[in-house]
Write a protein that holds these residues in place. Structure first.
Motif, PDB file in Angstrom:
ATOM      1  N   ASN A   1       0.806  -1.215   0.000  1.00 14.58           N
ATOM      2  CA  ASN A   1       0.000   0.000   0.000  1.00 14.58           C
ATOM      3  C   ASN A   1       0.839   1.266   0.000  1.00 14.58           C
ATOM      4  OD1 ASN A   1      -2.694  -1.183   0.110  1.00 14.58           O
ATOM      5  ND2 ASN A   1      -2.127  -1.858   2.171  1.00 14.58           N
ATOM      6  N   ASN A   2       2.099   1.159   0.465  1.00 16.49           N
ATOM      7  CA  ASN A   2       2.918   2.373   0.517  1.00 16.49           C
ATOM      8  C   ASN A   2       4.323   2.187  -0.048  1.00 16.49           C
ATOM      9  OD1 ASN A   2       4.379   1.020   2.511  1.00 16.49           O
ATOM     10  ND2 ASN A   2       3.683   2.322   4.186  1.00 16.49           N
ATOM     11  N   THR A   3       4.570   1.053  -0.708  1.00 16.81           N
ATOM     12  CA  THR A   3       5.897   0.767  -1.260  1.00 16.81           C
ATOM     13  C   THR A   3       5.829   0.677  -2.781  1.00 16.81           C
ATOM     14  OG1 THR A   3       6.442  -0.528   0.717  1.00 16.81           O
ATOM     15  CG2 THR A   3       7.880  -0.788  -1.190  1.00 16.81           C
ATOM     16  N   GLY A   4       6.791   1.292  -3.450  1.00 18.33           N
ATOM     17  CA  GLY A   4       6.879   1.214  -4.898  1.00 18.33           C
ATOM     18  C   GLY A   4       8.262   0.764  -5.338  1.00 18.33           C
ATOM     19  N   LEU A   5       8.328   0.130  -6.488  1.00 15.93           N
ATOM     20  CA  LEU A   5       9.604  -0.225  -7.111  1.00 15.93           C
ATOM     21  C   LEU A   5       9.936   0.828  -8.152  1.00 15.93           C
ATOM     22  CD1 LEU A   5      11.942  -2.277  -7.662  1.00 15.93           C
ATOM     23  CD2 LEU A   5      10.461  -3.260  -9.420  1.00 15.93           C
ATOM     24  N   VAL A   6      11.153   1.376  -8.076  1.00 17.65           N
ATOM     25  CA  VAL A   6      11.625   2.341  -9.065  1.00 17.65           C
ATOM     26  C   VAL A   6      12.716   1.676  -9.894  1.00 17.65           C
ATOM     27  CG1 VAL A   6      12.722   4.578  -9.450  1.00 17.65           C
ATOM     28  CG2 VAL A   6      11.058   4.310  -7.586  1.00 17.65           C
TER      29      VAL A   6
ATOM     30  N   ALA B   1       3.714  -9.168  -5.925  1.00 19.74           N
ATOM     31  CA  ALA B   1       3.316  -8.650  -4.611  1.00 19.74           C
ATOM     32  C   ALA B   1       2.392  -7.446  -4.719  1.00 19.74           C
ATOM     33  CB  ALA B   1       4.555  -8.281  -3.805  1.00 19.74           C
ATOM     34  N   LYS B   2       2.041  -7.055  -5.943  1.00 21.54           N
ATOM     35  CA  LYS B   2       1.119  -5.940  -6.197  1.00 21.54           C
ATOM     36  C   LYS B   2       1.685  -4.586  -5.774  1.00 21.54           C
ATOM     37  CE  LYS B   2      -1.900  -8.982  -7.572  1.00 21.54           C
ATOM     38  NZ  LYS B   2      -2.056  -9.255  -9.028  1.00 21.54           N
ATOM     39  N   LEU B   3       3.032  -4.454  -5.873  1.00 21.30           N
ATOM     40  CA  LEU B   3       3.624  -3.141  -5.672  1.00 21.30           C
ATOM     41  C   LEU B   3       3.363  -2.274  -6.892  1.00 21.30           C
ATOM     42  CD1 LEU B   3       5.111  -4.530  -3.297  1.00 21.30           C
ATOM     43  CD2 LEU B   3       7.174  -3.277  -3.991  1.00 21.30           C
ATOM     44  N   ARG B   4       3.281  -0.974  -6.678  1.00 16.15           N
ATOM     45  CA  ARG B   4       3.249  -0.052  -7.800  1.00 16.15           C
ATOM     46  C   ARG B   4       4.647   0.000  -8.424  1.00 16.15           C
ATOM     47  NH1 ARG B   4      -1.486   2.064 -10.073  1.00 16.15           N
ATOM     48  NH2 ARG B   4      -2.995   2.448  -8.429  1.00 16.15           N
ATOM     49  N   ILE B   5       4.693   0.022  -9.750  1.00 13.23           N
ATOM     50  CA  ILE B   5       5.968   0.030 -10.471  1.00 13.23           C
ATOM     51  C   ILE B   5       6.132   1.378 -11.163  1.00 13.23           C
ATOM     52  CG2 ILE B   5       7.439  -1.162 -12.121  1.00 13.23           C
ATOM     53  CD1 ILE B   5       6.469  -2.964  -9.819  1.00 13.23           C
ATOM     54  N   PHE B   6       7.311   1.979 -10.979  1.00 15.69           N
ATOM     55  CA  PHE B   6       7.628   3.266 -11.574  1.00 15.69           C
ATOM     56  C   PHE B   6       8.938   3.134 -12.354  1.00 15.69           C
ATOM     57  CE2 PHE B   6       5.173   3.833  -7.789  1.00 15.69           C
ATOM     58  CZ  PHE B   6       4.280   4.866  -8.058  1.00 15.69           C
ATOM     59  N   PHE B   7       8.990   3.752 -13.521  1.00 14.45           N
ATOM     60  CA  PHE B   7      10.204   3.754 -14.332  1.00 14.45           C
ATOM     61  C   PHE B   7      10.758   5.173 -14.389  1.00 14.45           C
ATOM     62  CE2 PHE B   7       7.902   0.023 -15.585  1.00 14.45           C
ATOM     63  CZ  PHE B   7       8.885  -0.931 -15.800  1.00 14.45           C
TER      64      PHE B   7
ATOM     65  N   ASP C   1       8.399  12.416  -8.180  1.00 14.27           N
ATOM     66  CA  ASP C   1       7.927  12.664  -6.819  1.00 14.27           C
ATOM     67  C   ASP C   1       6.406  12.821  -6.799  1.00 14.27           C
ATOM     68  OD1 ASP C   1       8.199  13.290  -3.993  1.00 14.27           O
ATOM     69  OD2 ASP C   1       7.891  15.392  -4.529  1.00 14.27           O
ATOM     70  N   LEU C   2       5.865  13.565  -7.729  1.00 19.58           N
ATOM     71  CA  LEU C   2       4.417  13.746  -7.825  1.00 19.58           C
ATOM     72  C   LEU C   2       3.716  12.404  -8.025  1.00 19.58           C
ATOM     73  CD1 LEU C   2       1.851  15.530  -8.198  1.00 19.58           C
ATOM     74  CD2 LEU C   2       2.424  15.602 -10.640  1.00 19.58           C
ATOM     75  N   GLN C   3       4.234  11.593  -8.940  1.00 21.49           N
ATOM     76  CA  GLN C   3       3.614  10.306  -9.227  1.00 21.49           C
ATOM     77  C   GLN C   3       3.644   9.391  -7.997  1.00 21.49           C
ATOM     78  OE1 GLN C   3       1.894   9.472 -11.737  1.00 21.49           O
ATOM     79  NE2 GLN C   3       2.536  10.656 -13.519  1.00 21.49           N
TER      80      GLN C   3
ATOM     81  N   GLY D   1       0.405   7.297  -3.097  1.00 22.99           N
ATOM     82  CA  GLY D   1       0.547   6.972  -1.684  1.00 22.99           C
ATOM     83  C   GLY D   1       1.833   6.281  -1.313  1.00 22.99           C
ATOM     84  N   ILE D   2       2.864   6.456  -2.126  1.00 26.51           N
ATOM     85  CA  ILE D   2       4.129   5.760  -1.898  1.00 26.51           C
ATOM     86  C   ILE D   2       5.010   6.538  -0.925  1.00 26.51           C
ATOM     87  CG2 ILE D   2       6.210   4.823  -2.976  1.00 26.51           C
ATOM     88  CD1 ILE D   2       3.562   3.396  -3.716  1.00 26.51           C
ATOM     89  N   GLU D   3       5.489   5.842   0.099  1.00 28.91           N
ATOM     90  CA  GLU D   3       6.379   6.416   1.097  1.00 28.91           C
ATOM     91  C   GLU D   3       7.743   5.721   1.133  1.00 28.91           C
ATOM     92  OE1 GLU D   3       4.081   5.804   4.595  1.00 28.91           O
ATOM     93  OE2 GLU D   3       2.744   7.517   4.212  1.00 28.91           O
ATOM     94  N   ARG D   4       7.778   4.504   0.611  1.00 33.99           N
ATOM     95  CA  ARG D   4       9.004   3.708   0.605  1.00 33.99           C
ATOM     96  C   ARG D   4       9.264   3.253  -0.824  1.00 33.99           C
ATOM     97  NH1 ARG D   4       8.782  -1.135   4.485  1.00 33.99           N
ATOM     98  NH2 ARG D   4      11.032  -0.759   4.607  1.00 33.99           N
TER      99      ARG D   4
END
Length: 207
Positions: free
Chosen positions: A9-14, A56-62, A129-131, A136-139
């Motif tokens: 819910n608060n972790t994303g992969l960059v 794991a259903k993390l949000r993915i960001f490139f 940062d905006l995305q 809701g990503i903090e980590r």
């Protein structure tokens, strides 16, 4: 180090700069990275982390570097050395194979590609940062290229912005072992809360 745990819910992969020019045979920059990248299995590890994050259903960001276009930099008053090198090499040239995502890292539906960064940080003058905040990503967990430039700059900037950062040490690469050591053992420990292995992250994401 306390056990790794990531809340989807608060972790994303960059994922930073998975262009053909960087991580594919025949890429313009691959020959400079190949020895280190193959020694630590960087590309397969990047794939493993991405697959585990998706499962794991993390949000993915490139966070992708600017793709060279004819006329770039020509009228700039100041051009940083790293930008001048990209200009001369035409790194990640737009419209060419080298400037495309390596096939295994093409974003899936719903994954976010931030606006391209012109220097090293995935955050500077982009909407990353905006995305992240909008989702809701903090980590963040960071993988990709190159350890002492784009990875380190992105990690530093993330820490400045208040994110908790994990770097996957064997899912990054550099031009030499010395550069890897400087980035992972000297510089990034000042900014990343955790510098761990692919197996550590995959296990944590599967828990």
């Amino acid at each position: 180090m306390k056990p790794l745990s990531y809340d989807p819910n608060n972790t994303g992969l960059v994922v930073v700069d998975p262009y053909n020019d960087f991580i594919s045979e025949g890429g313009k920059i691959w020959p400079r990275i190949k020895d280190v990248a193959e020694a630590n299995n960087c590309v397969p590890h990047m794939q493993q982390v991405l697959s585990a994050a998706r499962a794991a259903k993390l949000r993915i960001f490139f966070a992708m570097h600017h793709r060279y276009r004819e006329g770039d930099y020509e009228n700039w008053k100041f051009v940083a050395p790293i930008q001048r090198a990209a200009w001369h090499r035409k790194s990640f040239e737009c419209g060419t194979w080298g400037g495309e995502f390596r096939a295994e890292f093409v974003p899936a539906k719903g994954e976010i590609v931030a606006s391209e960064h012109w220097c090293s940080s995935g955050f500077a003058n982009t909407d990353l940062d905006l995305q992240l905040k909008r989702h809701g990503i903090e980590r963040i967990i960071v993988i990709g290229l190159v350890a002492h430039t784009c990875i380190e700059a992105t990690v530093r900037f993330a820490a400045e912005l208040g994110y908790d950062v994990t770097v996957v040490r064997d899912a990054v690469a550099d031009y030499s072992d010395e550069m890897m050591h400087a980035a992972l053992e000297i510089n990034m420990p000042n900014y990343a809360s955790a510098i761990v292995t692919t197996s550590d992250v995959v296990e944590a994401l599967a828990a």
